[in-house]
Design a protein around this motif. Structure first.
Motif, mmCIF file in Angstrom:
data_model
loop_
_atom_site.group_PDB
_atom_site.id
_atom_site.type_symbol
_atom_site.label_atom_id
_atom_site.label_comp_id
_atom_site.label_asym_id
_atom_site.label_seq_id
_atom_site.Cartn_x
_atom_site.Cartn_y
_atom_site.Cartn_z
ATOM 1 N N PRO A 1 0.835 -1.209 0.000
ATOM 2 C CA PRO A 1 0.000 0.000 0.000
ATOM 3 C C PRO A 1 0.872 1.262 0.000
ATOM 4 O O PRO A 1 2.042 1.221 0.341
ATOM 5 C CB PRO A 1 -0.817 -0.117 1.272
ATOM 6 C CG PRO A 1 -0.069 -1.036 2.149
ATOM 7 C CD PRO A 1 0.740 -1.929 1.255
ATOM 8 N N SER B 1 -1.249 5.876 3.244
ATOM 9 C CA SER B 1 -2.546 5.235 3.471
ATOM 10 C C SER B 1 -2.591 4.598 4.856
ATOM 11 O O SER B 1 -1.568 4.232 5.437
ATOM 12 C CB SER B 1 -2.799 4.168 2.392
ATOM 13 O OG SER B 1 -1.927 3.076 2.600
ATOM 14 N N GLU C 1 -3.634 1.662 5.587
ATOM 15 C CA GLU C 1 -3.297 0.244 5.507
ATOM 16 C C GLU C 1 -1.796 0.005 5.644
ATOM 17 O O GLU C 1 -1.349 -1.100 5.945
ATOM 18 C CB GLU C 1 -3.767 -0.360 4.174
ATOM 19 C CG GLU C 1 -5.256 -0.362 3.973
ATOM 20 C CD GLU C 1 -5.721 0.891 3.221
ATOM 21 O OE1 GLU C 1 -4.915 1.493 2.486
ATOM 22 O OE2 GLU C 1 -6.884 1.267 3.397
ATOM 23 N N PHE D 1 0.275 -3.034 7.358
ATOM 24 C CA PHE D 1 1.135 -3.800 6.464
ATOM 25 C C PHE D 1 2.521 -3.987 7.067
ATOM 26 O O PHE D 1 3.141 -5.050 6.928
ATOM 27 C CB PHE D 1 1.209 -3.082 5.111
ATOM 28 C CG PHE D 1 2.071 -3.752 4.102
ATOM 29 C CD1 PHE D 1 1.652 -4.901 3.456
ATOM 30 C CD2 PHE D 1 3.326 -3.250 3.785
ATOM 31 C CE1 PHE D 1 2.452 -5.521 2.518
ATOM 32 C CE2 PHE D 1 4.118 -3.866 2.853
ATOM 33 C CZ PHE D 1 3.687 -4.999 2.215
#
Length: 137
Positions: free
Chosen positions: A111, A115, A117, A121
């Motif tokens: 990603p 972001s 995410e 991650f």
């Protein structure tokens, strides 16, 4: 005296001729300047005003006074129109901060860094290794 009578008389005549010629040139130049002067209706009687002109000219008898009144009237209209537009205009809405779209990286499902995410991650060691691999490219 070294001057003879004839020489002195001639000298006086030439001096008088020079003076007369100079005076004649000055008179001719002055006459030419006076002929060019134009007396554009200097002292004409004041016109008889009627109607609205009479009312206005009773208050502003001189031309410069009337011109000043007209220019002041236009200035007042411009100021009033400007004030009215400033007071009656609605306030501009505050600009809404645009949210930058998250860019998804095309490299093996990593990603974008900005972001939400991305934090999840990086929690796994496998995610960190994928991210390091994309940095080496």
């Amino acid at each position: 005296h070294p001057c003879t009578r004839f020489f002195c008389v001639e000298k006086r005549k030439s001096t008088m001729n020079a003076i007369a010629a100079t005076a004649a040139r000055r008179v001719a130049r002055t006459a030419a300047v006076q002929a060019q002067r134009r007396n554009m209706g200097g002292h004409a009687p004041a016109p008889e005003w009627t109607g609205i002109d009479k009312v206005v000219r009773d208050v502003f008898p001189q031309d410069y006074q009337l011109a000043g009144a007209i220019l002041s009237g236009y200035g007042a209209l411009i100021v009033l129109a400007t004030l009215k537009s400033k007071l009656s205009s609605s306030p501009e809405p505050e600009p809404v901060a645009a949210v930058a779209p998250s860019v998804v990286s095309s490299d093996a499902g990593v990603p974008a860094v900005d972001s939400p995410e991305f934090e999840a991650f990086l929690e796994s060691e496998e995610g960190i290794m994928k991210w390091v691999d994309t940095l080496d490219k």
